[in-house]
Design a protein around this motif. Structure first.
Motif, PDB file in Angstrom:
ATOM      1  N   ALA A  20       0.765  -1.163   0.102  1.00 21.33           N
ATOM      2  CA  ALA A  20       0.053  -0.036  -0.081  1.00 21.33           C
ATOM      3  C   ALA A  20       0.929   1.246  -0.051  1.00 21.33           C
ATOM      4  CB  ALA A  20      -0.920   0.138   1.231  1.00 21.33           C
ATOM      5  N   ALA A  21       0.388   2.287  -0.768  1.00 21.86           N
ATOM      6  CA  ALA A  21       1.363   3.482  -0.864  1.00 21.86           C
ATOM      7  C   ALA A  21       1.058   4.319   0.221  1.00 21.86           C
ATOM      8  CB  ALA A  21       1.054   4.248  -2.312  1.00 21.86           C
ATOM      9  N   SER A  22       1.574   3.868   1.346  1.00 21.41           N
ATOM     10  CA  SER A  22       1.409   4.832   2.895  1.00 21.41           C
ATOM     11  C   SER A  22       2.579   4.403   3.501  1.00 21.41           C
ATOM     12  CB  SER A  22       0.126   4.337   3.291  1.00 21.41           C
ATOM     13  OG  SER A  22       0.095   4.934   4.753  1.00 21.41           O
ATOM     14  N   GLY A  23       3.598   5.346   3.550  1.00 18.01           N
ATOM     15  CA  GLY A  23       4.642   5.235   4.603  1.00 18.01           C
ATOM     16  C   GLY A  23       4.229   5.107   6.133  1.00 18.01           C
ATOM     17  N   ALA A  24       3.201   5.855   6.276  1.00 15.59           N
ATOM     18  CA  ALA A  24       2.972   5.761   7.778  1.00 15.59           C
ATOM     19  C   ALA A  24       2.154   4.497   8.163  1.00 15.59           C
ATOM     20  CB  ALA A  24       1.372   6.978   7.948  1.00 15.59           C
ATOM     21  N   SER A  25       1.753   3.724   7.208  1.00 19.27           N
ATOM     22  CA  SER A  25       1.047   2.390   7.585  1.00 19.27           C
ATOM     23  C   SER A  25       2.229   1.276   7.365  1.00 19.27           C
ATOM     24  CB  SER A  25      -0.105   2.119   6.535  1.00 19.27           C
ATOM     25  OG  SER A  25       0.509   1.945   5.376  1.00 19.27           O
ATOM     26  N   MET A  26       3.231   1.911   6.854  1.00 21.43           N
ATOM     27  CA  MET A  26       4.328   0.537   6.813  1.00 21.43           C
ATOM     28  C   MET A  26       5.250   0.821   8.095  1.00 21.43           C
ATOM     29  SD  MET A  26       5.774   1.014   3.049  1.00 21.43           S
ATOM     30  CE  MET A  26       4.841   1.193   1.596  1.00 21.43           C
ATOM     31  N   SER A  27       5.401   1.887   8.637  1.00 22.38           N
ATOM     32  CA  SER A  27       6.262   2.382   9.831  1.00 22.38           C
ATOM     33  C   SER A  27       5.982   1.345  10.887  1.00 22.38           C
ATOM     34  CB  SER A  27       6.079   3.795  10.237  1.00 22.38           C
ATOM     35  OG  SER A  27       6.519   4.901   9.277  1.00 22.38           O
ATOM     36  N   PRO A  28       4.770   1.126  11.610  1.00 26.26           N
ATOM     37  CA  PRO A  28       4.642   0.110  12.590  1.00 26.26           C
ATOM     38  C   PRO A  28       4.917  -1.275  12.494  1.00 26.26           C
ATOM     39  CG  PRO A  28       2.477   0.838  11.834  1.00 26.26           C
ATOM     40  CD  PRO A  28       3.416   1.525  10.793  1.00 26.26           C
ATOM     41  N   LEU A  29       5.083  -1.586  11.280  1.00 30.57           N
ATOM     42  CA  LEU A  29       5.109  -3.022  10.888  1.00 30.57           C
ATOM     43  C   LEU A  29       6.514  -3.591  11.237  1.00 30.57           C
ATOM     44  CD1 LEU A  29       3.537  -3.041   7.500  1.00 30.57           C
ATOM     45  CD2 LEU A  29       2.379  -3.629   9.659  1.00 30.57           C
ATOM     46  N   VAL A  30       7.618  -2.661  11.171  1.00 33.02           N
ATOM     47  CA  VAL A  30       9.061  -3.380  11.293  1.00 33.02           C
ATOM     48  C   VAL A  30       9.046  -3.969  12.864  1.00 33.02           C
ATOM     49  CG1 VAL A  30      11.361  -2.422  11.784  1.00 33.02           C
ATOM     50  CG2 VAL A  30      10.033  -1.347  10.077  1.00 33.02           C
ATOM     51  N   ALA A  31       8.195  -3.535  13.487  1.00 33.40           N
ATOM     52  CA  ALA A  31       8.344  -3.923  15.038  1.00 33.40           C
ATOM     53  C   ALA A  31       7.937  -5.350  15.238  1.00 33.40           C
ATOM     54  CB  ALA A  31       7.246  -3.253  16.095  1.00 33.40           C
ATOM     55  N   GLY A  32       6.989  -5.797  13.979  1.00 35.32           N
ATOM     56  CA  GLY A  32       6.614  -6.972  14.023  1.00 35.32           C
ATOM     57  C   GLY A  32       7.384  -8.203  13.303  1.00 35.32           C
ATOM     58  N   LEU A  33       8.485  -7.728  12.752  1.00 37.66           N
ATOM     59  CA  LEU A  33       9.393  -8.593  12.152  1.00 37.66           C
ATOM     60  C   LEU A  33      10.109  -9.801  13.350  1.00 37.66           C
ATOM     61  CD1 LEU A  33      11.412  -6.140   9.716  1.00 37.66           C
ATOM     62  CD2 LEU A  33       9.660  -7.857   9.198  1.00 37.66           C
ATOM     63  N   GLY A  34      10.114 -10.776  12.626  1.00 36.54           N
ATOM     64  CA  GLY A  34      11.064 -11.749  13.520  1.00 36.54           C
ATOM     65  C   GLY A  34      12.622 -11.582  13.195  1.00 36.54           C
ATOM     66  N   THR A  35      13.225 -12.537  13.804  1.00 40.08           N
ATOM     67  CA  THR A  35      14.593 -12.375  13.915  1.00 40.08           C
ATOM     68  C   THR A  35      15.079 -12.324  12.491  1.00 40.08           C
ATOM     69  OG1 THR A  35      14.970 -13.591  16.012  1.00 40.08           O
ATOM     70  CG2 THR A  35      16.801 -13.381  14.773  1.00 40.08           C
ATOM     71  N   ARG A  36      15.932 -11.508  12.151  1.00 39.45           N
ATOM     72  CA  ARG A  36      16.553 -11.200  10.698  1.00 39.45           C
ATOM     73  C   ARG A  36      15.467 -11.107   9.722  1.00 39.45           C
ATOM     74  NH1 ARG A  36      19.583 -15.075  13.105  1.00 39.45           N
ATOM     75  NH2 ARG A  36      18.448 -16.668  11.956  1.00 39.45           N
ATOM     76  N   GLY A  37      14.366 -10.491  10.356  1.00 39.97           N
ATOM     77  CA  GLY A  37      13.172 -10.222   9.373  1.00 39.97           C
ATOM     78  C   GLY A  37      13.478  -9.301   8.110  1.00 39.97           C
ATOM     79  N   GLN A  38      12.706  -9.139   7.182  1.00 38.90           N
ATOM     80  CA  GLN A  38      12.647  -8.111   6.371  1.00 38.90           C
ATOM     81  C   GLN A  38      11.378  -7.451   6.054  1.00 38.90           C
ATOM     82  OE1 GLN A  38      14.784 -10.979   3.580  1.00 38.90           O
ATOM     83  NE2 GLN A  38      16.039  -9.365   3.112  1.00 38.90           N
ATOM     84  N   LEU A  39      11.371  -6.063   5.903  1.00 35.00           N
ATOM     85  CA  LEU A  39      10.097  -5.185   5.458  1.00 35.00           C
ATOM     86  C   LEU A  39      10.364  -4.820   4.032  1.00 35.00           C
ATOM     87  CD1 LEU A  39       7.418  -3.715   5.851  1.00 35.00           C
ATOM     88  CD2 LEU A  39       8.896  -1.920   6.308  1.00 35.00           C
ATOM     89  N   LEU A  40       9.845  -5.570   3.018  1.00 39.60           N
ATOM     90  CA  LEU A  40      10.169  -5.257   1.625  1.00 39.60           C
ATOM     91  C   LEU A  40       9.103  -4.532   0.931  1.00 39.60           C
ATOM     92  CD1 LEU A  40      10.857  -8.961   0.881  1.00 39.60           C
ATOM     93  CD2 LEU A  40      12.758  -6.779   0.761  1.00 39.60           C
ATOM     94  N   VAL A  41       9.481  -3.244   0.601  1.00 30.96           N
ATOM     95  CA  VAL A  41       8.830  -2.314   0.327  1.00 30.96           C
ATOM     96  C   VAL A  41       8.467  -2.128  -1.205  1.00 30.96           C
ATOM     97  CG1 VAL A  41       8.240   0.288   0.123  1.00 30.96           C
ATOM     98  CG2 VAL A  41       9.373  -0.616   2.181  1.00 30.96           C
ATOM     99  N   VAL A  42       7.435  -2.487  -1.716  1.00 33.84           N
ATOM    100  CA  VAL A  42       7.146  -2.309  -3.216  1.00 33.84           C
ATOM    101  C   VAL A  42       5.959  -1.059  -3.839  1.00 33.84           C
ATOM    102  CG1 VAL A  42       7.589  -5.065  -3.585  1.00 33.84           C
ATOM    103  CG2 VAL A  42       5.375  -4.115  -3.012  1.00 33.84           C
TER     104      VAL A  42
END
Length: 274
Positions: free
Chosen positions: A174-196
Motif C-alpha cells: 500500500a502506498a502509505s509510509g505511515a502504515s508501513m512504519s509500525p510493521l517493522v516491530a512485527g518482524l521476526g529475527t532477521r526479518g525484512q520489510l520489503l517495500v514495493v
C-alpha cells in the motif's frame, strides 16, 4: 526471432513489461550498462532506460518492437486479460518474495490488500510459506478470502505479528509510509520489510526496532524476463488469479481515473479488442 536456436518462433505468444532495458536496447542504455550497475545483471536499476508506452511507443499499439531477450513466454491456454496484470504486479510481488529470506513454513505478511497485495498473498501461499494479510482491518473487504490464511485483530499490526511469532518478511504494497512504519516491530529475527508500494510520505522507524532482531528494510522493484516467465508459469499452474475490472480501450481515461482513485477491485485491464 533468432535469439537462440529453437527458443522463439513466429506465432509464439509472449508478453513484455514496461521496464524494457532487456527488451529494447538503445545507445544510451548500452552506455549505462557498460558504466554502471547493470553489468552485474541488475538491468531494472539502469538509468535512462526506455519505458514501453511511456517513453517508447507501442504499449497500446497493434504492433510493437521488442528485443527477443526481453520477451516472456505465455503458457498455452492462458488468456491475455488474465496474464496482463501478472507481467507487472505479479512479477513485483513474486520478485519481493524471492528477495525475502523466508524458509518453508515461515510467516509472510502482506500490507495492503489491493492490486499488488491480493496477488502477493496468493504468491506467498504457493511459495511454501505461511502467508496472511497484515493483521489490521483490510481496506478492501471483498478480497479473495480463499487466497491464503487470514488473521484479524484490533491490536497494532506490529504487536499482532509479534504475537504470531514474528514475520520473516512483510511485503508492503500500500502506498502509505505511515502504515508501513509500525510493521517493522512485527518482524521476526532477521526479518525484512520489503517495500514495493511507492508512497509519497516517509517511513519512520525507531532505531531499536532495527537493531534488536537484526531487522532490515529494503526496496524491491521488479525482476528479469526469465523471472517474469517463472512467475507467470507458477500462476498458471497453481491457479493464482488477478481479480480484474475489464474496460474497453476507448475508455482508457476513465479506467486510469478509477485506478488512481484507489477504488478498483483490484486491477483495471484494458481490452484492446473493444
Amino acid at each position: 526471432m533468432a535469439a537462440g536456436d529453437g527458443l522463439w518462433a513466429v506465432g509464439d505468444v509472449t508478453g513484455q513489461w514496461n521496464l524494457t532495458h532487456v527488451g529494447e536496447y538503445q545507445d544510451r542504455v548500452v552506455a549505462a550498462n557498460i558504466l554502471g550497475r547493470c553489468r552485474r545483471g541488475g538491468f531494472v536499476n539502469c538509468t535512462d532506460q526506455p519505458w514501453t508506452g511511456t517513453t517508447t511507443d507501442g504499449g497500446y499499439a497493434e504492433v510493437a518492437y521488442a528485443r527477443a531477450t526481453g520477451l516472456v513466454r505465455i503458457p498455452d491456454g492462458a488468456q491475455p486479460l488474465d496474464v496482463a496484470p501478472l507481467l507487472c504486479a505479479g512479477l513485483t510481488v513474486y520478485r519481493a518474495l524471492l528477495t525475502a529470506d523466508a524458509r518453508p513454513g515461515s510467516l509472510v505478511a502482506v500490507q495492503g490488500i489491493g492490486g499488488l497485495g491480493h496477488l502477493g498473498i496468493q504468491y506467498a501461499k504457493h511459495s511454501a510459506t505461511a502467508s496472511r494479510p497484515s493483521p489490521a482491518a483490510p481496506e478492501k473487504p471483498d478480497w479473495p478470502r480463499n487466497s491464503g490464511p487470514t488473521s484479524t485483530s484490533t491490536a497494532p499490526p506490529g504487536q499482532e505479528l509479534t504475537r504470531l511469532g514474528g514475520a520473516a518478511a512483510i511485503i508492503a504494497t500500500a502506498a502509505s509510509g505511515a502504515s508501513m512504519s509500525p510493521l517493522v516491530a512485527g518482524l521476526g529475527t532477521r526479518g525484512q520489510l520489503l517495500v514495493v508500494g511507492a508512497a509519497p510520505d516517509p517511513i519512520e522507524i525507531r532505531t531499536p526496532d532495527l537493531i534488536f532482531g537484526t531487522h532490515a528494510v529494503a526496496g524491491a522493484l521488479t525482476g528479469s524476463a526469465i523471472e517474469n516467465e517463472d512467475s507467470v508459469r507458477l500462476a498458471h499452474d497453481r491457479g493464482i488469479r488477478s481479480r480484474n475490472e475489464i474496460m474497453p480501450l476507448s475508455e482508457a481515461p476513465k479506467a486510469y481515473e478509477r485506478m488512481m482513485s484507489g477504488n478498483a477491485r483490484f486491477r483495471v485491464v484494458l481490452d484492446t479488442r473493444e
